[in-house]
Design a protein around this motif. Sequence first.
Motif, PDB file in Angstrom:
ATOM      1  N   ALA A 690      41.134  20.992  -3.184  1.00  3.11           N
ATOM      2  CA  ALA A 690      41.200  19.746  -2.413  1.00  3.11           C
ATOM      3  C   ALA A 690      42.648  19.293  -2.287  1.00  3.11           C
ATOM      4  O   ALA A 690      43.521  19.719  -3.058  1.00  3.11           O
ATOM      5  CB  ALA A 690      40.380  18.657  -3.087  1.00  3.11           C
ATOM      6  N   ASN A 691      42.888  18.435  -1.330  1.00  4.67           N
ATOM      7  CA  ASN A 691      44.212  17.844  -1.121  1.00  4.67           C
ATOM      8  C   ASN A 691      44.046  16.340  -0.929  1.00  4.67           C
ATOM      9  O   ASN A 691      43.643  15.890   0.143  1.00  4.67           O
ATOM     10  CB  ASN A 691      44.898  18.482   0.090  1.00  4.67           C
ATOM     11  N   LEU A 692      44.333  15.573  -1.975  1.00  6.26           N
ATOM     12  CA  LEU A 692      44.213  14.120  -1.888  1.00  6.26           C
ATOM     13  C   LEU A 692      45.484  13.458  -1.382  1.00  6.26           C
ATOM     14  O   LEU A 692      45.482  12.270  -1.071  1.00  6.26           O
ATOM     15  CB  LEU A 692      43.853  13.529  -3.254  1.00  6.26           C
ATOM     16  N   SER A 693      46.577  14.201  -1.336  1.00  6.91           N
ATOM     17  CA  SER A 693      47.818  13.606  -0.872  1.00  6.91           C
ATOM     18  C   SER A 693      47.773  13.419   0.640  1.00  6.91           C
ATOM     19  O   SER A 693      46.901  13.945   1.329  1.00  6.91           O
ATOM     20  CB  SER A 693      49.011  14.495  -1.240  1.00  6.91           C
ATOM     21  N   TYR A 694      48.737  12.656   1.158  1.00  4.91           N
ATOM     22  CA  TYR A 694      48.847  12.480   2.596  1.00  4.91           C
ATOM     23  C   TYR A 694      49.772  13.519   3.217  1.00  4.91           C
ATOM     24  O   TYR A 694      50.103  13.438   4.393  1.00  4.91           O
ATOM     25  CB  TYR A 694      49.346  11.066   2.925  1.00  4.91           C
ATOM     26  N   GLY A 695      50.181  14.495   2.402  1.00  2.00           N
ATOM     27  CA  GLY A 695      51.037  15.561   2.903  1.00  2.00           C
ATOM     28  C   GLY A 695      50.230  16.782   3.306  1.00  2.00           C
ATOM     29  O   GLY A 695      49.029  16.888   3.038  1.00  2.00           O
ATOM     30  N   LEU A 696      50.889  17.735   3.947  1.00  2.00           N
ATOM     31  CA  LEU A 696      50.253  18.976   4.383  1.00  2.00           C
ATOM     32  C   LEU A 696      50.308  20.004   3.261  1.00  2.00           C
ATOM     33  O   LEU A 696      51.383  20.316   2.749  1.00  2.00           O
ATOM     34  CB  LEU A 696      50.967  19.531   5.621  1.00  2.00           C
ATOM     35  N   VAL A 697      49.150  20.523   2.864  1.00  2.57           N
ATOM     36  CA  VAL A 697      49.075  21.564   1.838  1.00  2.57           C
ATOM     37  C   VAL A 697      48.225  22.700   2.397  1.00  2.57           C
ATOM     38  O   VAL A 697      47.028  22.509   2.652  1.00  2.57           O
ATOM     39  CB  VAL A 697      48.458  21.047   0.529  1.00  2.57           C
ATOM     40  N   PRO A 698      48.804  23.877   2.633  1.00  6.73           N
ATOM     41  CA  PRO A 698      48.049  24.973   3.261  1.00  6.73           C
ATOM     42  C   PRO A 698      46.855  25.407   2.427  1.00  6.73           C
ATOM     43  O   PRO A 698      46.872  25.362   1.188  1.00  6.73           O
ATOM     44  CB  PRO A 698      49.085  26.104   3.363  1.00  6.73           C
ATOM     45  N   ASN A 699      45.802  25.845   3.115  1.00  5.89           N
ATOM     46  CA  ASN A 699      44.632  26.471   2.501  1.00  5.89           C
ATOM     47  C   ASN A 699      43.930  25.591   1.476  1.00  5.89           C
ATOM     48  O   ASN A 699      43.418  26.070   0.460  1.00  5.89           O
ATOM     49  CB  ASN A 699      45.014  27.823   1.881  1.00  5.89           C
TER      50      ASN A 699
END
Length: 821
Positions: A690-699
């Motif tokens: 998962a990605n909870l940040s507001y940044g872009l994290v691939p895959n």
Amino acid sequence: MAQNRVSGRIVDEKNNKELNQVDIFINDNKTPALTTTSGSFVIQSDSIIISTLKFSRKNYTSQTLEVTPATAENIFVQLSQAKVSSIQEIVINTGKTKYKSKKENPAYAIMQKVWARKRNNGLEKFDTYSYKEYEKTQFDLNNLDSTFMKKKIFNKLDFIFDYADSTASGRLGLPIFLNEAVYENYGKNKPEKDSKRTLVAQKTSGFQDNQVITVSAKNLYREINIYDNTLNYFDIGFQSPVGSDGFSTYDYSLVDTIAIRGEKAFHIRYQPKRKDILAFQGNLYIDTDTYAVIGATLKSTQKINVNFVNSVSTQLEYDNPDENTFLPKKLVTEFEISPFSKKKGSKSIIAKRSVDYSNYEFNKPLDPAVFKRKEEEYEDEFVKKDDAYWTKARPDTLSKSEQGVYNMLDQLQQTPKFNRMVKLFETLGSRHYNAFKGVDIGPIFSIYGRNKVEGDRIRLGARSYFGLNDTWRVQFYTAYGFKDQQVKYGVDARYMFNKLNRFMIGAGTSRDIAQLGGQLTSGDGLTTGPQSTSTFFARGENNSLSSVNQTRVFAAIEPWKNIQFRVDGVMQSIKSANLELFNLMYYKDGNLRKTVNDSHVTFSIIAKPGAKFSQTGIDRYQAKNLAPTIVLRYTRGIEGLFNADFNYDKLQFMLSKPFLLGTIGKTIVNLEAGKNFNTVPLALQNIIPANLSYGLVPNTFSQLNYYEFVADAYVTLNLEHHFNGKILSYIPLIKKLKFREVAFIRGAYGSLSDKSKAINVEGFKYSAPNEHIYYEYGFGIENIGIGNLRIFRVDFNWRGNYLDRPDISKFGIKAGFQFGF
């Protein structure tokens, strides 16, 4: 009397000046026996009786001479410049001729025959082949003026402008980088295919020890085949004017018939139907008898929508030995690069690469040892040659400005101010500051962080560093969290025994706070282990952090180029970083435990076919291209080894690959699959990332919460397509912003057994996406910025299903910087 040696001199008939770059053919051979580098020539043959010589040079009329023993030496050849053939009618205008249908266009009839006789690279038809390749890459500062040269940054460096020279525009250009390289190419098609490209000589102005700069310069360029429908520039697809669907993009007009290297050719001018797409304008030269492309020029339009690039131009020359094949003869590609402005006359860098192909030989026996990698090829001394070698290796002599680059850079390296500038560039690029000989401090961007468990966090690190080709590396870091008041650390050491097969070993240990489950198929195995997660701006709180104590040893080898076999041995203990916030407790033999003790061995095969790297040291910089990454990994947990709690088997697979899809853009595919064959607690499970940040994290999945999906077995697919402005370029007003559109969809499917739920104290919270494939979708706008600086991207994400769960996010916006063309 057999004649097997000839010599002589070649001049221009009009002014009697010596000519180089003349192709000399023996008898009826279609491949030149020699391409001259000066006005004189000598040809020696031990197997062929030389009866005729044919002399051919671009823009000159070919000449054929009979050879006898009496006339074989001191042959004097005068070539006359080719004249334009007479034709019945010429229509010259600045616009494009309009036809009722494309069938009325004479250029269309010619191009139809070109497409019907589409040629392949001639190297594919021979059992064996070899050829020489001379490559020259040069960077020039362009559009200099007196105001620019008086800037304070050039104080004590103003001597460099003594090497400046006037360009065609009348402004000054200053050469700043020059790299020459000679390659020997060998290949075979029977009984099995194999090839090898060996760098035998390299000379770089002032940067001989900085291969990152050299390879970064070369990485701007891709090999292209004019007959392909899509031409790859910067890993972005441009429509080829010779592609079979070229008429959907270009308008063609027949201009004339002219002589090219003594051969009659149709001169066809082409231009794109729309100026704001990724396409070229220029000229094609088509042989009137065989309808083969013998030359082409490609130049981008003024509205080219590529980051940092103002213009692109390419010149191509081909030989055509028969009706089905072609051989590259010369390739010249030039980019005008500017970091900020696309305005004409703005300060820019001209990056030019020229490649000359020569000494083709076919169907000659090749020793199998030719195709084997040799250890000496990876040593610095292997590519060092003296000036006499370069004088002979160059197809043309260096210009005065090119010769000046070597002198200027040698002088600059003696200037402290220049060395400070180079050190700043290297610090930003490597993220490490060279404190003194052999020691780097960094990474400089990881000094400060913050998370829920540690609060404010300070991290300091260092590494050994003597050069890019170091065969060993030691590095460590220490960190402190002001909230948990705990000291963290990591240290590792690696050594490479052999540069040829990259056989290396390493060991390390770390104690740190980490966000587990950030990725499914973990990286190559950083010996320092996972590091702390810092999130300044995010939706919700990240409470699910773990405390990890880990010791790792590894060994790796590349028996074949870009295919690595690796074994990792890991001993670790994992527990919740804060039990009040996140529970990792589990049941073992009826007992409740809070720490997982794990010992496992991992076998990995990591393949990167086609990848290019900048140096041969223990750390390598991988240049960007369309090469895939394929990982196959098996992990065996061993109960009882160093008090480990579980036996388990895990199998994982990953494929990541970008694809150019013609004129509609580029698709990036990331496929991952894996399975745990045994029951293990949450700390050892597969977490859908998962990605909870507001940044872009691939895959990762933007609308998932951490640990929302846990799986014994899983498959994930991430598809992201970059349209390169194909859609937005049709919308009035918006097209002026030069935005590019991105579309994406992500999916995950998996299962989690009842036993895997029951082993965890809070196992009832966890589930896998087994009812339906969990999916997210959305679109993004990239290329946001001003001028040539368009590195910002915004994504709009929607959650597709599982919408009835508490505390979920159905919609989210992510933003960030992405550096690329």
